[in-house]
Enzyme design. Structure first.
Site, mmCIF file in Angstrom:
data_model
loop_
_atom_site.group_PDB
_atom_site.id
_atom_site.type_symbol
_atom_site.label_atom_id
_atom_site.label_comp_id
_atom_site.label_asym_id
_atom_site.label_seq_id
_atom_site.Cartn_x
_atom_site.Cartn_y
_atom_site.Cartn_z
ATOM 1 N N ASP A 46 -29.591 63.706 84.032
ATOM 2 C CA ASP A 46 -30.002 65.069 84.383
ATOM 3 C C ASP A 46 -31.086 65.558 83.423
ATOM 4 O O ASP A 46 -31.600 66.675 83.558
ATOM 5 C CB ASP A 46 -28.816 66.041 84.483
ATOM 6 C CG ASP A 46 -28.055 66.197 83.183
ATOM 7 O OD1 ASP A 46 -28.365 65.472 82.204
ATOM 8 O OD2 ASP A 46 -27.139 67.038 83.132
ATOM 9 N N LYS A 114 -21.476 59.815 85.415
ATOM 10 C CA LYS A 114 -21.339 60.199 83.995
ATOM 11 C C LYS A 114 -21.108 61.699 83.909
ATOM 12 O O LYS A 114 -21.762 62.464 84.642
ATOM 13 C CB LYS A 114 -22.610 59.813 83.218
ATOM 14 C CG LYS A 114 -22.602 60.285 81.764
ATOM 15 C CD LYS A 114 -23.630 59.577 80.924
ATOM 16 C CE LYS A 114 -24.999 60.213 80.894
ATOM 17 N NZ LYS A 114 -25.027 61.618 80.414
ATOM 18 N N GLU A 183 -23.944 60.712 71.743
ATOM 19 C CA GLU A 183 -25.277 61.290 71.494
ATOM 20 C C GLU A 183 -25.301 62.071 70.174
ATOM 21 O O GLU A 183 -24.447 62.943 69.930
ATOM 22 C CB GLU A 183 -25.682 62.205 72.667
ATOM 23 C CG GLU A 183 -27.063 62.819 72.436
ATOM 24 C CD GLU A 183 -27.733 63.379 73.686
ATOM 25 O OE1 GLU A 183 -27.197 63.221 74.797
ATOM 26 O OE2 GLU A 183 -28.806 63.997 73.530
HETATM 27 O O1 KIV Z 1 -29.622 62.951 80.969
HETATM 28 C C1 KIV Z 1 -29.863 61.991 80.244
HETATM 29 O O2 KIV Z 1 -30.942 61.398 80.253
HETATM 30 C C2 KIV Z 1 -28.824 61.559 79.331
HETATM 31 C C3 KIV Z 1 -29.210 60.627 78.225
HETATM 32 C C4 KIV Z 1 -29.964 61.360 77.207
HETATM 33 C C5 KIV Z 1 -28.034 59.917 77.651
HETATM 34 O O3 KIV Z 1 -27.708 61.972 79.444
#
Ligand code: KIV
Length: 265
Positions: A46, A114, A183
């Site tokens: 996202d 995710k 993260e």
């Molecule tokens: O949204 C995204 O790109 C992510 C990464 C930074 C892990 O969640």
């Protein structure tokens, strides 16, 4: 690697001590380059809200946005496992999370969803997993909570916070998550989590001790106006998008990326 990457395959890489390379992609052209280069995971993140839409954060990204971009990526991903972010407020209850995750899989072609959160989201993860939906957790800095933190700040720097993040990792594993993103947390905490959970950890700003690494492709190519501290521009030293992606994979696999200059102590 010539076959489709599976969750079991990633688990095998963790057990063998071989690093996992992941990148974000939001369209077919980038996804094809990454897939051919041998990246194991393509994340339809996202983060597209920031790098494609120009928003300040990820909060305005919708389910329709994620389905639209995931479809483009999954259409051309022959080998890489396609993981998609569940957008902000799309997983507040178990049934809402299941409905939205199934839409991302059925309409977007995602293979894993995710979501951000740890112990607070364990019940939701359990509900998704019980419906046969593979889930990747995301702990440490959770960009969807940026307004709560008051900015993008390293998490887990004091002992109390670190213990909570470790507990989050364990709660996600117990709930059935098949992997987790760590993260912006200190190197030592990421190493401890990686040693104490049996599922792969994928780090971003979490040091070289994680089982794998992920970066936002726009940062790898130096396209973001304010590239974060933990990112590295691989285009500068290679000169083409294809070789930048290959060099990133090589650097992750050989443990030369991330260096300490891309990590937090
Ligand atoms: O949204 C995204 O790109 C992510 C990464 C930074 C892990 O969640």
């Amino acid at each position: 690697m010539n076959e489709k990457v599976t969750i079991d395959y990633l688990q095998g890489l963790k057990q063998a001590g071989e690093k996992i390379a992941a990148l974000t992609a939001y369209d077919a052209s980038f996804a094809r380059i990454m897939d051919e280069a041998g990246v194991e995971i393509i994340l339809v993140g996202d983060s597209l809200g920031m790098v494609l839409h120009g928003a300040e954060d990820t909060l305005s990204v919708s389910m329709q946005d994620m389905i639209y971009h995931c479809k483009m990526v999954s259409r051309v991903s022959r080998q890489a496992l396609v993981v998609v972010d569940m957008p902000y407020r799309s997983y507040e209850t178990g049934s809402e999370a299941c409905d939205n995750a199934l839409e991302l899989m059925e309409m977007g072609g995602a293979e894993v969803v995710k979501l951000e959160g740890g112990a607070d989201k364990a019940k939701i993860v359990e509900d998704l997993v019980s419906r046969g939906i593979p889930v990747c957790g995301h702990i440490g800095l959770q960009p969807q909570s940026v307004r709560k933190y008051g900015g993008y700040k390293v998490q887990g720097r004091n002992e109390e916070q670190a213990e909570l993040i470790l507990a989050d990792a364990k709660a996600l594993q117990a709930a059935g998550a098949c992997m987790m993103v760590l993260e912006c947390i200190p190197v030592a905490l990421a190493e401890r989590i990686t040693n104490e959970v049996s599922v792969p950890t994928i780090g971003i700003g979490a040091g070289a001790g994680c089982d794998g690494q992920v970066l936002v492709i726009y940062d790898v190519l130096g396209l973001s106006p304010h590239s974060p501290y933990m990112a590295k521009n691989f285009l500068n030293e290679t000169g083409s998008i294809r070789s930048a992606v290959k060099e990133y994979i090589h650097a992750v696999k050989t443990g030369t990326f991330p260096g300490l200059e891309h990590s937090f102590i």
